[in-house]
Design a protein around this motif. Structure first.
Motif, PDB file in Angstrom:
ATOM      1  N   UNK A  20       0.836  -1.201   0.000  1.00 62.19           N
ATOM      2  CA  UNK A  20       0.000   0.000   0.000  1.00 62.19           C
ATOM      3  C   UNK A  20       0.869   1.250   0.000  1.00 62.19           C
ATOM      4  N   UNK A  21       1.963   1.197   0.723  1.00 57.90           N
ATOM      5  CA  UNK A  21       2.882   2.334   0.738  1.00 57.90           C
ATOM      6  C   UNK A  21       3.521   2.525  -0.639  1.00 57.90           C
ATOM      7  N   UNK A  22       3.950   1.437  -1.270  1.00 57.14           N
ATOM      8  CA  UNK A  22       4.549   1.532  -2.616  1.00 57.14           C
ATOM      9  C   UNK A  22       3.568   2.138  -3.612  1.00 57.14           C
ATOM     10  N   UNK A  23       2.288   1.831  -3.436  1.00 53.02           N
ATOM     11  CA  UNK A  23       1.254   2.334  -4.339  1.00 53.02           C
ATOM     12  C   UNK A  23       0.812   3.756  -4.002  1.00 53.02           C
ATOM     13  N   UNK A  24       1.371   4.330  -2.942  1.00 52.20           N
ATOM     14  CA  UNK A  24       1.020   5.684  -2.547  1.00 52.20           C
ATOM     15  C   UNK A  24      -0.272   5.774  -1.751  1.00 52.20           C
ATOM     16  N   UNK A  56     -13.936  -4.176  -5.421  1.00 50.66           N
ATOM     17  CA  UNK A  56     -13.451  -4.462  -6.769  1.00 50.66           C
ATOM     18  C   UNK A  56     -12.579  -3.383  -7.377  1.00 50.66           C
ATOM     19  N   UNK A  57     -12.204  -2.376  -6.625  1.00 51.02           N
ATOM     20  CA  UNK A  57     -11.362  -1.308  -7.158  1.00 51.02           C
ATOM     21  C   UNK A  57      -9.904  -1.723  -7.121  1.00 51.02           C
ATOM     22  N   UNK A  58      -9.129  -1.235  -8.075  1.00 50.16           N
ATOM     23  CA  UNK A  58      -7.691  -1.497  -8.064  1.00 50.16           C
ATOM     24  C   UNK A  58      -6.983  -0.366  -7.317  1.00 50.16           C
ATOM     25  N   UNK A  59      -5.693  -0.562  -7.066  1.00 53.86           N
ATOM     26  CA  UNK A  59      -4.973   0.404  -6.236  1.00 53.86           C
ATOM     27  C   UNK A  59      -4.881   1.783  -6.890  1.00 53.86           C
ATOM     28  N   UNK A  60      -4.833   1.853  -8.213  1.00 51.72           N
ATOM     29  CA  UNK A  60      -4.789   3.164  -8.880  1.00 51.72           C
ATOM     30  C   UNK A  60      -6.088   3.936  -8.642  1.00 51.72           C
ATOM     31  N   UNK A  61      -7.222   3.239  -8.745  1.00 52.68           N
ATOM     32  CA  UNK A  61      -8.504   3.890  -8.497  1.00 52.68           C
ATOM     33  C   UNK A  61      -8.624   4.292  -7.028  1.00 52.68           C
ATOM     34  N   UNK A  62      -8.147   3.433  -6.154  1.00 54.08           N
ATOM     35  CA  UNK A  62      -8.208   3.739  -4.722  1.00 54.08           C
ATOM     36  C   UNK A  62      -7.369   4.969  -4.406  1.00 54.08           C
ATOM     37  N   UNK A  63      -6.216   5.104  -5.051  1.00 55.40           N
ATOM     38  CA  UNK A  63      -5.360   6.271  -4.817  1.00 55.40           C
ATOM     39  C   UNK A  63      -6.092   7.564  -5.168  1.00 55.40           C
ATOM     40  N   UNK A  64      -6.961   7.517  -6.177  1.00 55.52           N
ATOM     41  CA  UNK A  64      -7.742   8.695  -6.552  1.00 55.52           C
ATOM     42  C   UNK A  64      -8.871   8.956  -5.566  1.00 55.52           C
ATOM     43  N   UNK A  65      -9.507   7.899  -5.105  1.00 59.43           N
ATOM     44  CA  UNK A  65     -10.730   8.005  -4.322  1.00 59.43           C
ATOM     45  C   UNK A  65     -10.456   8.197  -2.837  1.00 59.43           C
ATOM     46  N   UNK A  91     -16.053   3.490 -11.253  1.00 62.25           N
ATOM     47  CA  UNK A  91     -15.730   2.115 -10.865  1.00 62.25           C
ATOM     48  C   UNK A  91     -16.969   1.238 -10.884  1.00 62.25           C
ATOM     49  N   UNK A  92     -18.102   1.786 -10.498  1.00 64.96           N
ATOM     50  CA  UNK A  92     -19.339   1.017 -10.543  1.00 64.96           C
ATOM     51  C   UNK A  92     -19.694   0.653 -11.983  1.00 64.96           C
ATOM     52  N   UNK A  93     -19.520   1.588 -12.897  1.00 61.51           N
ATOM     53  CA  UNK A  93     -19.800   1.322 -14.313  1.00 61.51           C
ATOM     54  C   UNK A  93     -18.851   0.250 -14.858  1.00 61.51           C
ATOM     55  N   UNK A  94     -17.588   0.308 -14.456  1.00 59.36           N
ATOM     56  CA  UNK A  94     -16.611  -0.700 -14.895  1.00 59.36           C
ATOM     57  C   UNK A  94     -17.013  -2.084 -14.397  1.00 59.36           C
ATOM     58  N   UNK A  95     -17.427  -2.165 -13.144  1.00 63.20           N
ATOM     59  CA  UNK A  95     -17.837  -3.445 -12.572  1.00 63.20           C
ATOM     60  C   UNK A  95     -19.091  -3.961 -13.272  1.00 63.20           C
ATOM     61  N   UNK A  96     -20.025  -3.063 -13.586  1.00 61.16           N
ATOM     62  CA  UNK A  96     -21.241  -3.463 -14.298  1.00 61.16           C
ATOM     63  C   UNK A  96     -20.895  -4.034 -15.663  1.00 61.16           C
ATOM     64  N   UNK A  97     -19.954  -3.406 -16.386  1.00 59.91           N
ATOM     65  CA  UNK A  97     -19.524  -3.936 -17.684  1.00 59.91           C
ATOM     66  C   UNK A  97     -18.939  -5.340 -17.527  1.00 59.91           C
ATOM     67  N   UNK A  98     -18.103  -5.521 -16.507  1.00 58.05           N
ATOM     68  CA  UNK A  98     -17.516  -6.839 -16.270  1.00 58.05           C
ATOM     69  C   UNK A  98     -18.594  -7.869 -15.950  1.00 58.05           C
ATOM     70  N   UNK A  99     -19.595  -7.473 -15.169  1.00 60.98           N
ATOM     71  CA  UNK A  99     -20.687  -8.398 -14.840  1.00 60.98           C
ATOM     72  C   UNK A  99     -21.458  -8.795 -16.093  1.00 60.98           C
ATOM     73  N   UNK A 100     -21.690  -7.830 -16.985  1.00 66.52           N
ATOM     74  CA  UNK A 100     -22.392  -8.119 -18.234  1.00 66.52           C
ATOM     75  C   UNK A 100     -21.587  -9.091 -19.091  1.00 66.52           C
ATOM     76  N   UNK A 101     -20.282  -8.883 -19.167  1.00 64.15           N
ATOM     77  CA  UNK A 101     -19.420  -9.782 -19.934  1.00 64.15           C
ATOM     78  C   UNK A 101     -19.412 -11.182 -19.330  1.00 64.15           C
ATOM     79  N   UNK A 102     -19.349 -11.272 -18.019  1.00 67.77           N
ATOM     80  CA  UNK A 102     -19.378 -12.577 -17.360  1.00 67.77           C
ATOM     81  C   UNK A 102     -20.724 -13.271 -17.555  1.00 67.77           C
TER      82      UNK A 102
END
Length: 135
Positions: A20-24, A56-65, A91-102
């Motif tokens: 987490x520290x390495x990712x800022x 479901x967020x990645x560390x880059x998104x978490x760094x922003x949020x 992030x919610x829209x991204x997860x929804x797209x992934x759910x649709x693909x799955x």
């Protein structure tokens, strides 16, 4: 507190805390000896990080949020930070797209599994998805 104490209080491994520290995501103070020194805000930050990772967020998104999240006990009703809400909506829209693909992938597997001749269903499906340049 040192890294072991933070790990104990949050249920997160020291290795994860270093990541987490390495990712800022965490910025502990450093003692002259080089040891990391964490405070109560880091306990709250780790809980926020873990919650957002579980969502479901990645560390880059978490760094922003993460900077937009209100600290416990300081939460006001309603939106507190427009950037936070925008990031969460993305992030919610991204997860929804992934759910649709799955769901589409699962439906295709159901179709193949329910076919009298699964290999024919696969061939038929593959032929209908082939582009003219591949045929």
């Amino acid at each position: 507190m040192r890294i072991g104490e933070l790990a104990r209080r949050t249920g997160v491994t020291p290795r994860a805390l270093r990541y987490y520290e390495e990712q800022g995501l965490l910025t502990p103070e450093r003692r002259p000896s080089g040891y990391r020194e964490y405070g109560e805000r880091d306990v709250d930050a780790v809980h926020g990080i873990r919650t957002l990772l579980a969502a479901g967020l990645n560390s880059a998104a978490i760094a922003e949020i993460l900077p937009g999240l209100p600290l416990p006990g300081r939460r006001r009703p309603g939106p507190t930070c427009p950037e936070l809400l925008e990031g969460l909506a993305r992030e919610r829209a991204r997860i929804t797209r992934q759910m649709d693909e799955l769901a589409a992938a699962r439906a295709l597997l159901d179709e193949i599994m329910g076919a009298d001749a699964p290999s024919e269903a696969i061939r038929r499906r593959g032929a209908s998805n082939a582009s003219p340049s591949r045929a």
